[in-house]
Design an enzyme around this catalytic site. Structure first.
Site, PDB file in Angstrom:
ATOM      1  N   THR A  15     -38.654  13.938 -43.532  1.00 32.40           N
ATOM      2  CA  THR A  15     -38.060  13.630 -42.222  1.00 32.40           C
ATOM      3  C   THR A  15     -38.737  14.485 -41.161  1.00 32.40           C
ATOM      4  O   THR A  15     -38.386  15.635 -40.974  1.00 32.40           O
ATOM      5  CB  THR A  15     -36.551  13.921 -42.224  1.00 32.40           C
ATOM      6  OG1 THR A  15     -36.340  15.279 -42.646  1.00 32.40           O
ATOM      7  CG2 THR A  15     -35.821  13.004 -43.173  1.00 32.40           C
ATOM      8  N   SER A 259     -35.045  26.650 -35.863  1.00 37.28           N
ATOM      9  CA  SER A 259     -34.743  25.266 -36.241  1.00 37.28           C
ATOM     10  C   SER A 259     -35.985  24.405 -36.119  1.00 37.28           C
ATOM     11  O   SER A 259     -36.976  24.789 -35.502  1.00 37.28           O
ATOM     12  CB  SER A 259     -33.636  24.698 -35.346  1.00 37.28           C
ATOM     13  OG  SER A 259     -34.144  24.359 -34.069  1.00 37.28           O
ATOM     14  N   LYS A 260     -35.907  23.203 -36.694  1.00 36.39           N
ATOM     15  CA  LYS A 260     -37.044  22.278 -36.649  1.00 36.39           C
ATOM     16  C   LYS A 260     -37.407  21.914 -35.215  1.00 36.39           C
ATOM     17  O   LYS A 260     -38.540  21.522 -34.937  1.00 36.39           O
ATOM     18  CB  LYS A 260     -36.702  21.010 -37.441  1.00 36.39           C
ATOM     19  CG  LYS A 260     -36.581  21.218 -38.934  1.00 36.39           C
ATOM     20  CD  LYS A 260     -36.187  19.950 -39.640  1.00 36.39           C
ATOM     21  CE  LYS A 260     -37.303  18.935 -39.659  1.00 36.39           C
ATOM     22  NZ  LYS A 260     -37.003  17.773 -40.516  1.00 36.39           N
ATOM     23  N   ARG A 261     -36.441  22.047 -34.309  1.00 34.44           N
ATOM     24  CA  ARG A 261     -36.693  21.660 -32.912  1.00 34.44           C
ATOM     25  C   ARG A 261     -37.406  22.755 -32.116  1.00 34.44           C
ATOM     26  O   ARG A 261     -37.890  22.489 -31.023  1.00 34.44           O
ATOM     27  CB  ARG A 261     -35.369  21.295 -32.236  1.00 34.44           C
ATOM     28  CG  ARG A 261     -34.744  20.015 -32.782  1.00 34.44           C
ATOM     29  CD  ARG A 261     -33.407  19.728 -32.148  1.00 34.44           C
ATOM     30  NE  ARG A 261     -32.416  20.742 -32.505  1.00 34.44           N
ATOM     31  CZ  ARG A 261     -31.728  20.734 -33.643  1.00 34.44           C
ATOM     32  NH1 ARG A 261     -31.927  19.764 -34.523  1.00 34.44           N
ATOM     33  NH2 ARG A 261     -30.849  21.683 -33.906  1.00 34.44           N
TER      34      ARG A 261
END
Length: 491
Positions: A15, A259-261
């Protein structure tokens, strides 16, 4: 430590782009497998059709190859427990769920979302744990039949034991979870799709994983998985409960979990900037582990020789981009010149390079490479350091021009040009002496005298060793650029 029976797994979901926290998890699993002589299993958790993508799957494989983290079993490698993509193992999970139901370890739950939320709210108001309250745990056959006649959808829940669960975490030591904090939980959705809570431990059991090394954010799911493991052992599906080690959080800016963001979390950023895999892995290994008190830079082979998961620190680790860059720079310095020259190729010949392919001069590049290698932090730095060699004219950097071209710079440049014209161009020392002599005539030390020459020739106030650069650029181009600078000053 040598234990060929050690089996670890890295099981990401496809993802989005891989992130550095995920890479750190992969690295620790890989290093432990290689340290012990065990097996690295690469498994893809792709049961979420709404979020998973084939593009992300291919990115995961490509990223692992780029990093040099090979796997013994998994996609493309195969192995005795294939397939290694969960989307291809649905019949396995359905079979296990049915056996858990038949054995009394799981049950159907007909509670609606509205009912669950109402009971959670009531529990919170009463100051009690708000997890599932076991309403459907002991339904009568008549009640179950009525619910089904009504068309009520049902999920499958695992029945947690009414006793504390204690285990020894390889990183955090002994931990105990009480029953009120670990209620019965869902393992199959109402549409029949298996949940992570089922497929992850089932695959670990069937693939005979001995050590589960994963992020701290998954710690709360561990007692549930241990209970499920015990049921799988009693059903003859699993052999033993694996050892668990929960790796510390990686923190970003503002004392928040990375985080991934977060922009600095994406692995692709580091690839695009020209981090070496060895440099990035070296830095990521320090997020929770230490090679020694006085050594931060080491090879991946040295890490493998020393790595043991019991040495991982439980405290959160802060991601420091400046330190990551410094460690990468050290790894660039460690390359032999030929390897460095080749590693820079994608940036020197990239479509975005600001010179045409026919302008690139391989001989000039090979001559300047040893000097460039001591200056760059990441490989993408190389274009700004050597572009003066390939461009018809230096980059126009007005800030550098304003800083270097002070009153009297034109006179200094004319003198420097005269002396450079008469210098020995086979010797950087001769070129240095020419500029030094020019500076002395104008009452300037070398540092002040060479600044206008550097900007005239390279376009920037900072760069590679000036006199070696002039020698490689050559006499004609150097003098022509000084002439152009004098024309600009006169206009």
């Amino acid at each position: 430590m040598a234990n060929a029976n050690v089996r670890v797994r890295f099981c990401p979901s496809p993802t989005g782009n891989p992130h550095v926290g995920l890479v750190r998890t992969a690295l620790f699993n890989w290093a432990y497998a290689r340290h012990t002589g065990g097996t690295m299993v690469f498994r893809i958790e792709d049961t979420d059709a709404a979020r998973d993508s084939e593009e992300s799957y291919n990115q995961l494989l490509d990223s692992m190859r780029w990093l040099g983290l090979d796997w013994d079993e998994g996609p493309e490698a195969g192995g005795p427990h294939a397939p290694y993509r969960q989307s291809q193992r649905m019949d396995v999970y359905q079979d296990v769920a049915e056996k858990l139901m038949a054995g009394g370890y799981a049950y159907e739950c007909f509670c609606t979302a509205v009912e669950l939320e109402a009971r959670r709210d009531a529990a919170r108001l009463a100051g009690k744990p708000s997890g599932y309250d076991g309403t459907c745990r002991n339904l009568s056959a008549e009640r179950i039949a009525r619910y089904k006649d009504e068309g009520r959808p049902a999920i499958v829940r695992f029945k947690m034991p009414d006793a504390p669960i204690t285990f020894t975490d390889l990183v955090r030591g002994e931990l105990t979870f009480t029953p009120d904090n670990v209620p019965d939980y869902g393992i199959v959705r109402a549409n029949g799709a298996p949940l992570y809570t089922l497929v992850n431990p089932v695959d670990d059991a069937l693939m005979e994983i001995t050590h589960v090394l994963r992020g701290e954010d998954l710690l709360s799911s561990t007692p549930r998985q241990i209970a499920l493991y015990k049921a799988l052992i009693e059903l003859g599906i699993a052999k033993e409960i694996p050892a668990f080690g929960h790796l510390p959080y990686v923190m970003g800016e503002g004392n928040k979990k990375l985080s991934k963001r977060d922009p600095q979390a994406s692995l692709n950023i580091y690839r695009e900037r020209g981090f070496l895999p060895e440099g990035l892995l070296n830095y990521l290994s320090l997020l929770g582990w230490s090679f020694s008190a006085d050594q931060d830079v080491f090879s991946i082979e040295e890490m493998v020789a020393k790595f043991d998961v019991v040495d991982v620190n439980a405290n959160p680790a802060r991601f420091d981009l400046k330190k990551a860059e410094a460690i990468n720079a050290d790894h660039i310095r460690r390359l032999d010149v030929k390897a460095f020259t080749e590693a820079c190729g994608p940036w020197l010949r990239a479509p975005h390079a600001n010179w045409a392919p026919e302008q690139f001069d391989q001989a000039a590049w090979e001559a300047i490479a040893p000097h460039a290698q001591t200056r760059v932090t990441v490989l993408s730095d190389i274009t700004a350091n050597v572009d003066f060699l390939f461009l018809n004219a230096p980059v126009e950097d007005e800030a550098s021009w304003t800083k270097a071209m002070k009153e009297g710079s034109d006179a200094l440049l004319r003198t420097a040009r005269e002396k450079l014209a008469d210098a020995d161009w086979s010797s950087p020392e001769s070129l240095k002496n020419a500029v030094l002599a020019a500076g002395e005539e104008h009452g300037l030390k070398l540092g002040k005298a060479q600044a206008p020459v550097r900007v005239a020739v390279t376009g920037r106030t900072v760069g590679l060793p000036l006199f070696e650069s002039l020698e490689i650029l050559g006499k004609d181009k150097t003098l022509a650029r000084i002439d152009a600078a004098l024309e600009k000053l006169a206009s």
